[in-house]
Design an enzyme around this catalytic site. Structure first.
Site, PDB file in Angstrom:
ATOM      1  N   GLN A  89       0.814  -1.206   0.000  1.00 55.98           N
ATOM      2  CA  GLN A  89       0.000   0.000   0.000  1.00 55.98           C
ATOM      3  C   GLN A  89       0.849   1.259   0.000  1.00 55.98           C
ATOM      4  O   GLN A  89       2.063   1.220   0.200  1.00 55.98           O
ATOM      5  CB  GLN A  89      -0.918   0.011   1.236  1.00 55.98           C
ATOM      6  CG  GLN A  89      -0.141  -0.102   2.546  1.00 55.98           C
ATOM      7  CD  GLN A  89      -0.988  -0.642   3.696  1.00 55.98           C
ATOM      8  OE1 GLN A  89      -2.203  -0.662   3.609  1.00 55.98           O
ATOM      9  NE2 GLN A  89      -0.348  -1.077   4.759  1.00 55.98           N
TER      10      GLN A  89
ATOM     11  N   HIS B 155     -10.659   4.157  18.759  1.00 56.40           N
ATOM     12  CA  HIS B 155      -9.925   3.039  19.365  1.00 56.40           C
ATOM     13  C   HIS B 155     -10.438   2.662  20.750  1.00 56.40           C
ATOM     14  O   HIS B 155     -10.446   1.492  21.104  1.00 56.40           O
ATOM     15  CB  HIS B 155      -8.422   3.335  19.350  1.00 56.40           C
ATOM     16  CG  HIS B 155      -7.859   3.305  17.966  1.00 56.40           C
ATOM     17  ND1 HIS B 155      -7.548   4.454  17.262  1.00 56.40           N
ATOM     18  CD2 HIS B 155      -7.615   2.268  17.122  1.00 56.40           C
ATOM     19  CE1 HIS B 155      -7.112   4.116  16.048  1.00 56.40           C
ATOM     20  NE2 HIS B 155      -7.139   2.805  15.940  1.00 56.40           N
TER      21      HIS B 155
ATOM     22  N   ASP C 127      -1.032   0.432  13.087  1.00 56.15           N
ATOM     23  CA  ASP C 127      -0.631   1.737  13.627  1.00 56.15           C
ATOM     24  C   ASP C 127      -0.378   1.689  15.126  1.00 56.15           C
ATOM     25  O   ASP C 127       0.115   2.656  15.711  1.00 56.15           O
ATOM     26  CB  ASP C 127      -1.680   2.797  13.284  1.00 56.15           C
ATOM     27  CG  ASP C 127      -3.080   2.384  13.696  1.00 56.15           C
ATOM     28  OD1 ASP C 127      -3.208   1.617  14.679  1.00 56.15           O
ATOM     29  OD2 ASP C 127      -4.053   2.826  13.051  1.00 56.15           O
TER      30      ASP C 127
ATOM     31  N   ASP D 119      -0.131  -7.969  11.289  1.00 58.87           N
ATOM     32  CA  ASP D 119      -0.412  -7.025  10.208  1.00 58.87           C
ATOM     33  C   ASP D 119       0.483  -7.392   9.037  1.00 58.87           C
ATOM     34  O   ASP D 119       1.671  -7.657   9.207  1.00 58.87           O
ATOM     35  CB  ASP D 119      -0.139  -5.590  10.675  1.00 58.87           C
ATOM     36  CG  ASP D 119      -0.689  -4.558   9.691  1.00 58.87           C
ATOM     37  OD1 ASP D 119      -1.659  -3.871  10.068  1.00 58.87           O
ATOM     38  OD2 ASP D 119      -0.161  -4.434   8.578  1.00 58.87           O
TER      39      ASP D 119
ATOM     40  N   ASP E 163       0.081 -12.804   6.723  1.00 57.34           N
ATOM     41  CA  ASP E 163      -1.293 -12.748   6.271  1.00 57.34           C
ATOM     42  C   ASP E 163      -2.210 -13.201   7.423  1.00 57.34           C
ATOM     43  O   ASP E 163      -2.071 -14.319   7.923  1.00 57.34           O
ATOM     44  CB  ASP E 163      -1.427 -13.695   5.084  1.00 57.34           C
ATOM     45  CG  ASP E 163      -2.707 -13.484   4.331  1.00 57.34           C
ATOM     46  OD1 ASP E 163      -2.668 -12.778   3.314  1.00 57.34           O
ATOM     47  OD2 ASP E 163      -3.743 -14.020   4.767  1.00 57.34           O
ATOM     48  N   ALA E 164      -3.135 -12.330   7.824  1.00 58.53           N
ATOM     49  CA  ALA E 164      -3.959 -12.619   9.007  1.00 58.53           C
ATOM     50  C   ALA E 164      -4.770 -13.898   8.833  1.00 58.53           C
ATOM     51  O   ALA E 164      -4.914 -14.696   9.760  1.00 58.53           O
ATOM     52  CB  ALA E 164      -4.889 -11.447   9.290  1.00 58.53           C
TER      53      ALA E 164
ATOM     54  N   ASP F 253      -9.466  -5.523  13.120  1.00 61.14           N
ATOM     55  CA  ASP F 253      -9.500  -4.136  12.649  1.00 61.14           C
ATOM     56  C   ASP F 253      -9.007  -4.078  11.200  1.00 61.14           C
ATOM     57  O   ASP F 253      -7.997  -3.472  10.902  1.00 61.14           O
ATOM     58  CB  ASP F 253      -8.630  -3.280  13.584  1.00 61.14           C
ATOM     59  CG  ASP F 253      -8.853  -1.792  13.367  1.00 61.14           C
ATOM     60  OD1 ASP F 253      -9.816  -1.434  12.662  1.00 61.14           O
ATOM     61  OD2 ASP F 253      -8.063  -0.985  13.895  1.00 61.14           O
TER      62      ASP F 253
END
Lengths: 498, 544
Positions: free
Chosen positions: A235, A265, A289, A309, A343-344, A361
């Site tokens: 990204q 959050h 993040d 992530d 990879d989740a 999330d």
């Protein structure tokens, strides 16, 4: 004629000319990506069009000063409106490229006419060598002024639309002023003056309404200063800083604004953690993040937070970029944190451990790849990884803007066998935002919220579970791997708001 | 005669591909690869003269000849009945027949059949197999089976390429006029009505397998005309709809609507739904395609029960069973068996050479069985190519090509990040009506020709695919699919060929069902096994 003032005119029109070129290049890069190609083709066509203008200047035989003012006004109109016009074309039609290169050619041609005509107006006033030397000096100085002020001053402070209108206005004022400056050689100064005033007023109105125009476009994306930008294989990550605070964008989509991210959050994390049987082991899927992790680490019982992530560039930024690390209270450096870049979906499938709390999330389901992460296929897997008294929470897009999508996620979670409790919170940067809390069995609150929250209290927390009429449940199909209805709902609903 | 590359592409894939695929073809390095056919030569020994015979014969209770889906289904049925002394003899080095599969460092991938339409009802041997595999979790309130979600083809399922863009689905909706869409709707309504049709005995007019379909003349009369003729007569004339129906026929039968009966053409659209609404679970698939089903069938057998590289050249009914003669393909050493029961699970054109009495007198039904050739290519890619329009789907079809496009082996992979290497399986049914000529055409082209053809087809849709393609393997199937030509499905030949020879020699193969489909092969395999069980004197309730 006052030569100093005429040279100042050269400076201004040169600045304006380059600004339009930069606006077109920047706009094309924003909207089409690939800035090298965009800038290179825009600059090339612009210079070429200037060449056309220079060539055309020979066909203007008489009334050169008159034509010069008219051209100024023409540049003011087309150049001034180019950014708002191009944004609207992009938003409303399919002919953006035609409009882009069309306006580049028109502006370039008009700007190309300016200097030759001015040289001809001044040719009797100066010796040729002085004329060329001075006019071109101011021309290039104007270019320098434009190229420095554009990225440092105008884009950050005004944005593209208002910069475009402002320079259009400046061009119109040059036109207006020229009617006095060139008065001795003009046939109908008054008529030109009226036109110039009308045009200036029109552009002033545009400038005042510029905010609204901006909202209509996508320009507000990076209206703030870009303080960090990087492209990972996954990204484009952009951090901006402005009056509204500090913001993170992934592929142009706002992820948070430091102004109100605590609302998002706190609402994401605490309702789940206060309901879980234990909170020793917490899994976060997405959330690179570190802001969700910051909230989780406020519970002293937490022993292990594992954050999965995909993008190491994102988690690296959250760890090492000072402002972001400060915002997440250095969560990534906490000894209880374990960051895994994988990879989740694959992680859940391959690691048979169970968790006390799972915070999901992921980005909104705006394509089939992301849509997979909202299917019964994924949720059944999630259920297998949730401990006996475990609670999970899923960010579930906006129940206001994408109401059926939100309830589709709830329906899908129920179909996967979960007990669900949907809720929502207002996050001004995003609007009304939705979450679904899930567990194997109904899970009432079991522990108090931690100290130091800014949004939730025991009382307001209860209110999150109330849905006003315009966000109340809608019937929706179950989202499965082999139907992916959610992607269709989502696309349809957000299209209405954008 | 030397064809130019462009002429070659036009000859195999049609002039549209030749025009777009070759125009975009810049000089490029050929993709490394090979033709990986099974040895045609070994099989062709059957056509020659007498082959050596072993003096000593091994005894066995049941010998299954042929390790494709029919033969393995028979062995699976026998294993379930507790018959231990069963041997499966397979000519090839790998069992599976046209459901074979391969595997490399990127993924498993199919070499032939690659999906199974999810059965509508919870009965029959295929359903039993799916339950054993854990592919079905139960039935829902309406009695429809619940399939494991990860096995059903994930969305996006299909897309179609036309003039530079990809569109969702198989029917080219983009640019279709209201009249064309109305015709599609009328066609779908007709197909739904056929799907809902039942005879007086409650049998579906069009059922899976075909053996369960009604034999009422009301519907079987449709077997006498071609699908193309029927479409014409019914006023279904829009090119887009004709394309869809042709695609369906090429996909399931390997030939166009000109080459199959209307009964078969309608069967494609009507048999896998019940006409009661839009309920359709779609397709079950695995990276290796139906190779996964083959693996499960094999897992029911003891190791060593399936012998590979064995060419059976003679089966002769004798007192109390059959004598079977074979050759070890590698050494040429003869082998002989005395089997109490034999299941001959090979296609008719092979059976006619193998069964001793038929070598003497050619069976009358033989000419009715026609087999079309196919070419399958597997492309191993370092990453997915870019596409314009609708995103990469499981099945990716080219509107203007004679190929069926390609399926993506990694489509069912559950990952969030979909980039990365994959395998595309490209299919070309050689659809011409003269199967012999088509077979010669397939065999006439070598690797470099096939490489040119496959890449021209792919390049028309994906200009960036050549540098992404690491390897290309091509398999040419000479007799891939039996064709349901007019008069074949409901004519006498197919039924005559199903009859056992005496009490000990039974036949199984998808060609007996008239369609080269897993369900047919499985049905006839189980059926032959049950006949053999009866021949062994075992009473076992039927699965059919």
């Amino acid at each position: 004629m006052n030569k100093t003032l005429l040279f100042f005119t050269v400076l201004v029109i040169a600045t304006c000319g380059l600004i339009y070129e930069l606006i077109a290049g920047a706009l094309a890069s924003y909207l089409l990506g690939d800035s090298i190609t965009q800038f290179s083709t825009v600059i090339g066509s612009y210079l070429f069009a200037m060449g056309i203008g220079s060539w055309l200047s020979r066909f203007i035989e008489r009334g050169v000063p008159q034509r010069f003012v008219e051209i100024e006004l023409g540049v003011a109109l087309v150049g001034g409106l180019c950014a708002p016009m191009l944004f609207l074309t992009f938003a409303l039609t399919d002919i953006f490229r035609v409009a882009l290169y069309g306006s580049v050619l028109v502006i370039g041609t008009l700007v190309g006419l300016e200097i030759p005509l001015l040289l001809r107006i001044l040719k009797d006033e100066l010796k040729f060598k002085d004329l060329v030397s001075q006019v071109l000096t101011f021309d290039y100085l104007g270019a320098l002024a434009a190229s420095i002020s554009f990225p440092l001053l105008f884009v950050p402070k005004l944005g593209l639309v208002r910069t475009s209108l402002l320079f259009g206005l400046l061009n119109a004022l040059v036109g207006l002023w020229s009617t006095w400056l060139l008065a001795p050689v003009l046939a109908h100064p008054l008529r030109l003056r009226v036109k110039a005033v009308a045009l200036s007023l029109f552009l002033v109105v545009g400038l005042v309404l510029g905010d609204r125009l901006t909202n209509f476009s996508e320009e507000h994306l990076y209206a703030d200063d870009v303080v960090h930008a990087t492209s990972s294989p996954y990204q484009r990550i952009v951090l901006t800083r402005g009056k509204r605070g500090f913001s993170l964008y992934l592929n142009g989509n706002l992820q948070f604004s430091s102004l109100d991210e605590y609302r998002y959050h706190e609402a994401l994390v605490h309702p789940a953690l206060v309901r879980a049987g234990k909170v020793e082991r917490v899994l976060v899927l997405g959330g690179g993040d570190g802001l969700a992790a910051r909230e989780i680490l406020k519970y002293p019982e937490v022993k292990n937070v594992t954050l999965v992530d995909l993008d190491p560039a994102m988690t690296g930024l959250a760890t090492r970029y000072d402002e972001l690390a400060e915002l997440n209270a250095h969560a990534m450096a906490d000894p209880r944190m374990h960051v895994i870049n994988t990879d989740a979906m694959e992680y859940l499938r391959e690691k048979p451990e169970t968790w006390d709390v799972i915070v999901v999330d992921f980005p909104d389901p705006n394509n089939f790849s992301l849509g997979k992460l909202y299917t019964t296929g994924f949720y059944k897997l999630l259920k297998r990884r949730l401990g006996p008294e475990g609670v999970a929470v899923i960010q579930s897009t906006s129940p206001m803007f994408a109401r059926r999508s939100f309830w589709c996620i709830d329906t899908t979670l129920k179909a996967a066998g979960f007990w669900t409790q949907p809720y929502h919170a207002l996050v001004p940067s995003f609007g009304e935002w939705g979450y679904v809390l899930v567990a194997h069995e109904p899970a009432p609150p079991r522990r108090p919220m931690p100290e130091g929250l800014r949004f939730l209290t025991e009382d307001t927390h209860e209110g999150l579970f109330q849905f006003p009429m315009d966000m109340s449940p809608l019937p929706a199909e179950v989202n499965r791997l082999n139907n992916q209805v959610l992607v269709h709902y989502y696309e349809e609903e957000w299209r209405r708001w954008n | 005669m030397e064809l130019t590359r462009r002429e070659l592409v036009a000859a195999f894939l049609g002039s549209a591909v030749a025009a777009s695929g070759c125009r975009r073809m810049r000089p490029r390095e050929p993709v490394p690869g090979a033709i990986v056919d099974r040895a045609v030569d070994v099989g062709h020994k059957l056509r020659g003269g007498a082959l050596p015979r072993a003096a000593e014969a091994q005894t066995v209770d049941v010998l299954v000849v042929g390790g494709g889906v029919a033969g393995l289904s028979a062995a699976w049925r026998l294993a379930a009945a507790g018959v231990k002394d069963v041997r499966v003899l397979e000519l090839d080095s790998e069992p599976g027949g046209t459901s074979r599969s391969g595997r490399n460092e990127v993924s498993a991938y199919p070499w032939g059949a690659h999906y199974l339409p999810a059965p509508l009802v919870d009965s029959g041997p295929v359903m039993r197999l799916l339950r054993e595999m854990g592919a079905v979790s139960g039935v829902d309130a309406q009695g429809y089976p619940d399939y494991a979600e990860e096995l059903l083809i994930h969305e996006p399922e299909e897309r179609i390429f036309y003039k530079g863009d990809w569109y969702e689905g198989l029917y080219l909706r983009a640019g279709a006029s209201p009249a064309e869409l109305a015709e599609l709707e009328r066609f779908e309504a007709r197909m739904n009505a056929f799907a809902a049709a039942r005879d007086a005995k409650g049998r579906k007019a069009f059922a899976v397998p075909t053996a369960l379909s009604s034999d009422d003349a009301e519907w079987t009369a449709l077997d006498k005309v071609t699908m193309a003729r029927w479409m014409e007569a019914e006023g279904f004339r829009s090119p887009r709809l004709r394309w869809l129906v042709d695609y369906a026929c090429r996909d399931d039968y390997g030939t166009t609507a000109e080459g199959v009966s209307a009964w078969a053409g309608i069967w494609y659209f009507a048999a896998r739904q019940d006409g009661k609404g839009e309920r359709s679970e779609g397709f079950l698939s695995w990276p290796e395609g139906n190779g996964h089903l083959v693996k499960h069938l094999l897992s029911s057998l003891a190791p060593g029960q399936v012998e590979r590289n064995v060419l059976v050249h003679s089966v002769e009914p004798v007192e109390g069973g059959c004598r079977v003669d074979a050759l070890e393909a590698a050494t040429g050493r003869p082998r002989a068996y005395r089997a109490r029961q034999v299941v001959l699970a090979c296609p008719r054109f092979v059976a006619a050479h193998v069964v001793a009495p038929w070598r003497e007198k050619r069976p009358e039904w033989l000419g009715a069985f026609q087999y079309g050739p196919w070419v399958v290519a597997n492309l191993t890619l370092s990453d997915k190519p870019a596409s314009h329009g609708f995103p990469l789907a499981w099945d990716n079809v080219f509107y203007e090509s004679r190929s069926l496009g390609y399926v993506v082996a990694t489509h069912q992979g559950l990952r969030m990040d979909e980039r990365g290497p994959t395998v595309f399986t490209w299919y070309l049914p050689m659809a011409g009506l003269d199967v012999k000529a088509e077979r010669e055409k397939v065999l006439s082209a070598g690797y470099s020709e096939w490489e040119g053809l496959v890449m021209a087809d792919m390049l028309a849709a994906h200009q960036d695919i050549a540098p992404l393609t690491r390897r290309l393997e091509v398999m040419r199937w000479g007799h891939a699919m039996v064709r349901p030509t007019p008069g074949f499905l409901w004519g006498p030949a197919r039924f005559a060929a199903q009859e056992s020879l005496g009490d000990s020699l039974h036949f199984a193969h998808s060609d007996l069902g008239g369609m080269a489909l897993f369900e047919e092969a499985n049905w006839f395999g189980v059926k032959a096994a049950e006949k053999a069980l009866k021949g062994l004197g075992r009473a076992d309730p039927s699965w059919l």
